[in-house]
Scaffold this active site. Structure first.
Site, PDB file in Angstrom:
ATOM      1  N   ASP A  91       0.915  -1.283   0.279  1.00  0.00           N
ATOM      2  CA  ASP A  91      -0.495  -0.548   0.161  1.00  0.00           C
ATOM      3  C   ASP A  91       0.696   1.094  -0.109  1.00  0.00           C
ATOM      4  O   ASP A  91       2.016   1.281   0.212  1.00  0.00           O
ATOM      5  CB  ASP A  91      -0.957  -0.483   1.302  1.00  0.00           C
ATOM      6  CG  ASP A  91      -0.688   0.617   2.331  1.00  0.00           C
ATOM      7  OD1 ASP A  91       0.400   0.237   3.076  1.00  0.00           O
ATOM      8  OD2 ASP A  91      -0.741  -0.075   3.648  1.00  0.00           O
ATOM      9  N   ASP A 265      -8.371  -7.546   1.023  1.00  0.00           N
ATOM     10  CA  ASP A 265      -7.425  -6.993   1.939  1.00  0.00           C
ATOM     11  C   ASP A 265      -7.563  -7.214   2.819  1.00  0.00           C
ATOM     12  O   ASP A 265      -8.912  -6.154   3.272  1.00  0.00           O
ATOM     13  CB  ASP A 265      -5.877  -6.285   1.043  1.00  0.00           C
ATOM     14  CG  ASP A 265      -6.487  -5.516   2.094  1.00  0.00           C
ATOM     15  OD1 ASP A 265      -6.070  -4.841   3.221  1.00  0.00           O
ATOM     16  OD2 ASP A 265      -7.199  -4.604   0.691  1.00  0.00           O
ATOM     17  N   CYS A 303     -14.646 -28.726   6.975  1.00  0.00           N
ATOM     18  CA  CYS A 303     -12.897 -28.304   6.964  1.00  0.00           C
ATOM     19  C   CYS A 303     -11.731 -29.066   6.664  1.00  0.00           C
ATOM     20  O   CYS A 303     -11.637 -29.854   7.565  1.00  0.00           O
ATOM     21  CB  CYS A 303     -12.880 -26.952   7.258  1.00  0.00           C
ATOM     22  SG  CYS A 303     -11.209 -26.528   7.028  1.00  0.00           S
ATOM     23  N   CYS A 305      -8.920 -28.243   6.651  1.00  0.00           N
ATOM     24  CA  CYS A 305      -7.266 -27.753   6.796  1.00  0.00           C
ATOM     25  C   CYS A 305      -6.768 -28.307   8.151  1.00  0.00           C
ATOM     26  O   CYS A 305      -6.991 -29.443   8.891  1.00  0.00           O
ATOM     27  CB  CYS A 305      -7.222 -26.547   7.365  1.00  0.00           C
ATOM     28  SG  CYS A 305      -7.369 -25.837   9.122  1.00  0.00           S
ATOM     29  N   CYS A 308      -8.011 -28.783  11.115  1.00  0.00           N
ATOM     30  CA  CYS A 308      -9.307 -29.130  11.978  1.00  0.00           C
ATOM     31  C   CYS A 308      -9.259 -30.862  11.591  1.00  0.00           C
ATOM     32  O   CYS A 308      -9.860 -31.210  11.801  1.00  0.00           O
ATOM     33  CB  CYS A 308     -10.458 -28.774  10.577  1.00  0.00           C
ATOM     34  SG  CYS A 308     -11.363 -26.889  11.031  1.00  0.00           S
ATOM     35  N   HIS A 333      -6.246 -21.536  10.194  1.00  0.00           N
ATOM     36  CA  HIS A 333      -7.624 -22.108  10.707  1.00  0.00           C
ATOM     37  C   HIS A 333      -8.266 -21.331   8.804  1.00  0.00           C
ATOM     38  O   HIS A 333      -8.827 -21.256   8.429  1.00  0.00           O
ATOM     39  CB  HIS A 333      -8.288 -22.591  10.697  1.00  0.00           C
ATOM     40  CG  HIS A 333      -9.850 -22.241  11.223  1.00  0.00           C
ATOM     41  ND1 HIS A 333     -10.245 -23.780   9.552  1.00  0.00           N
ATOM     42  CD2 HIS A 333     -10.795 -21.797  10.994  1.00  0.00           C
ATOM     43  CE1 HIS A 333     -11.861 -23.534  10.470  1.00  0.00           C
ATOM     44  NE2 HIS A 333     -12.647 -22.597   9.872  1.00  0.00           N
TER      45      HIS A 333
END
Length: 413
Positions: A91, A265, A303, A305, A308, A333
């Protein structure tokens, strides 16, 4: 111009695209985690790659203070400094006009900050912002804009919009690396549709590689929020990426994607993780809650991931109040959730099932059918029929949600 943007699929205003940048080929819609000083708190680069992170956002203001842009230039840029092989976006430092306003003085020349490190004044001009970002070396760099909160009214909004247009020309003139860094302009104008329209037209005339919609997520009501996004995405070029700055709530991202936005973002997924909160399809799950103490289920049974598949709610409950690993696991997560949401948005548009995806998303988040009225209105403009997931489509629930954190719809299952 150092990017290509190829639209791969559409549904009305929504689009899925391939964004080719110098360091990575990305799929949109996409979410960018915020790594203020070249790091995502609690996660390693390899973990970010594992969960599919495409672009990391860095903050020009903070990087210029520490480690300094001169050091980054010496080592070949931020990519080398942090050993990140994929894309980066920096930015401009303009947001600090709002977040650090008590430390800043804004004039036509630029912004004078009082350094939070040593208290010394630091002048950030459009030219200096671009020079710093050229040294940092991100794939996408942002023009310095005059940022004001959307809740402010009066002549200050108009002043900031016209100054943003004057500053974009100074940024373009100062940009020395247009063949390997892409300068995005930022649409300002508050909640005034006339000022937003003037700013969009002025920026599009400059034929920039991409465009951002700025000045939102600053306390405005959701009805105003989506209308600004809808107005800007409709007026921005079809063949350039559109980036809604500071947006990180999953519901907001689904709505903005339906309206034709591509990039987002926010610190929200990692910041809320540090407070013990997990993102789940139904909203959020507060792992500090005492009901989690003996809950042996994963955070989200659906999930895939690593967190999880490996840890229970009870285990993470024990960690979140006492051990840094708790925020690390929840950050992992939550970012997986956001990046998977991005992938699902992309694939559903490409495969022609975007309306079904949106309805399924809303049914899980609002199982009683109480979809907020602003969402209903936005989806109507986006041309997506969500009547099947609303209790009464003609009287969708009106939520007075001024950028309401999703903790407000938390659940204990």
């Amino acid at each position: 111009m150092a990017l290509t943007f190829e639209v791969l699929g559409r549904f009305n205003r929504a689009r899925a695209a391939r964004l080719r940048l110098p360091h990575f080929v990305c799929q949109t819609p996409l979410f960018m985690p915020v790594g203020t000083q070249g790091t995502i708190k609690a996660l390693t680069n390899s973990q970010l790659e594992d969960i599919g992170c495409q672009i990391i956002l860095g903050n020009t203001y903070h990087l210029a203070l520490r480690p300094t842009s001169e050091l980054l230039d010496e080592v070949g840029g931020l990519h080398n400094f942090m050993n990140w092989k994929r894309a980066l976006l920096t930015d401009s430092g303009g947001f600090q006009m709002v977040s650090l306003l008590h430390l800043a003085d804004i004039t036509e020349k630029g912004v004078t900050f009082q350094s939070p490190v040593d208290g010394k004044p630091m002048l950030l001009t459009p030219e200096e912002s671009i020079q710093i970002q050229n040294r940092i070396g991100a794939d996408i760099i942002m023009a310095l804009d005059d940022v004001v909160k959307t809740t402010i009214t009066g002549p200050r909004i108009e002043e900031a919009m016209y100054r943003t247009l004057r500053w974009i020309d100074r940024c373009i003139a100062a940009h020395k690396r247009p063949h390997d860094q892409n300068l995005f302009g930022i649409v300002q104008g508050g909640l005034d549709p006339i000022l937003r329209d003037i700013c969009v037209k002025g920026l599009v005339e400059r034929n920039l590689p991409g465009y951002a919609i700025g000045g939102l997520s600053g306390g405005e009501d959701k009805n105003s929020f989506w209308r600004v996004v809808a107005q800007c995405t409709a007026a921005l070029p079809e063949d350039k990426p559109r980036y809604v700055m500071g947006v990180g709530y999953p519901l907001d991202i689904v709505v903005c994607s339906a309206l034709g936005a591509d990039m987002y973002d926010c610190v929200y997924p990692t910041r809320t993780a540090r407070f013990g909160t997990a993102l789940v399809p139904e909203g959020v799950l507060k792992l500090k809650h005492k009901a989690m103490a003996d809950d042996t289920r994963p955070i989200d049974p659906t999930c895939p991931c690593m967190v999880c598949k490996t840890y229970s709610r009870a285990y993470i409950h024990c960690l979140v109040t006492k051990d840094a690993m708790g925020s690390q696991l929840l950050s992992y997560h939550n970012l997986y959730y956001m990046l998977q949401l991005s992938r699902n948005l992309h694939s559903s548009i490409v495969e022609g099932r975007f309306p079904e995806f949106v309805c399924d998303f809303l049914r899980k988040m609002f199982p009683k059918g109480d979809v907020p009225e602003w969402v209903c209105d936005a989806m109507e403009v986006a041309g997506i029929d969500i009547s099947s997931c609303c209790a009464q489509f003609s009287s969708c629930q009106e939520h007075d949600s001024k950028s309401m954190p999703e903790e407000e719809v938390s659940l204990v299952r």
